[in-house]
Write an enzyme that holds these catalytic residues in place. Sequence first.
Site, PDB file in Angstrom:
ATOM      1  CD  GLU A  49     -19.183 -20.597 -18.538  1.00 29.24           C
ATOM      2  OE1 GLU A  49     -20.140 -20.501 -17.759  1.00 29.24           O
ATOM      3  OE2 GLU A  49     -19.184 -21.362 -19.525  1.00 29.24           O
ATOM      4  CE  LYS A 121     -23.880 -19.779 -17.820  1.00 29.67           C
ATOM      5  NZ  LYS A 121     -23.020 -20.994 -17.784  1.00 29.67           N
ATOM      6  CB  CYS A 162     -21.538 -20.433 -21.295  1.00 25.93           C
ATOM      7  SG  CYS A 162     -21.343 -22.173 -21.791  1.00 25.93           S
TER       8      CYS A 162
END
Length: 290
Positions: A49, A121, A162
Site C-alpha cells: 500500500e 480502497k 490494508c
Amino acid sequence: MSYAHTPAAFRAGLVQMCSGRDVARNLRDASALIREAASGGAQYVQTPEVTNLMELDRERLFAAAEPESTNAGLQQFADLARELRIWLHLGSLVVRASETKLANRAFLISPAGAVTARYDKIHMFDVDLPNGEVYRESANYEAGAHAVVADLPWGRLGLSICYDLRFPYLYRALAKGGASFLAVPAAFTRLTGEAHWTTLLRARAIEAQCFVLAAAQGGLHEHGRETFGHSLAISPWGHILAEGGVHPSVIFADIDPAEIASVRARVPSLRHDRTFDVVAASEKAAEISS
C-alpha cells in the site's frame, strides 16, 4: 474467465518497503526491489500500500500527489512491467482524485505494460489507537465503491487494500466472484500488526479458500509512523508459505493453483453458503407462541 484445465504453478514476489515523503526516492526503491523480484523468477510481483508516498500531513500529501492521467510513477511502473515481462501489481499509489480528495488506488499492470485493473480502497481507516495514534483516512481519501476481480494467466485475483482485511464479507464476495488469489497489500501499524496481521490473513485464506498474497510496508517512516512489515504468502489451507521481516526486502512463494481445488473439495464451505435473516430471540418466541 474459464479454465479448461488447472493452470500451471507460478512464482509470486512480494516487495516490502519503507516508503517516505520523497516520491522520486520511493519510486527508485520500489523499482530496484521489483527488479530483484523479477531476477528471482517472480512472474507476479506485488508492492505494498502507498508505494509512492507515505505522508500524514494534508498539505504535503496533496502537494506531492498527482492525478492518474499525469502520474509519472504509474507510467514508470508500466514501462518496467513491460521491460521485465511480469504482471506487476502496485498495491496502491496515492493519486489525486479531485481538488479535495485523493484515491488510495491499486493498479494491475500486464507484461505488455497495460493497466488491466484498478481498485480504490473501500474501507477507510478512521481510528484512535490506545497508544495515542490517530488516523482519519476519510479526511483525505475518497472511499471506493466496488469490489474488483481481475484475471491473471493462473486464475482470478481479488483486490483489496490494508484495512479491508477486517471485513470478511468482502473476501467471501471476491471468492464467490471467482477469485483464486486474494491480494492484501498493506501498511499495518506496528501495534495492530503485532496483534492481528497474521491471524486475519490466515483467516481470510481459510474462509475464502484462496491463496493470500500480502506485501507490506515495514519500519519507521519519516513522518514518525511505524509499520509492522512481515509480508506474507498463505495457502488456501492457512499454511504460511513465506514471511518477511521488518526491513525492505523481497519474499518469494511458489503458488500451485491445483491446491485450491483440493482444499475446496475437502471442505466445500463455499458451496454450503446460505442466506438467512437475523431474528431476535424474543421475536421468534412470540411468533411460535402465537
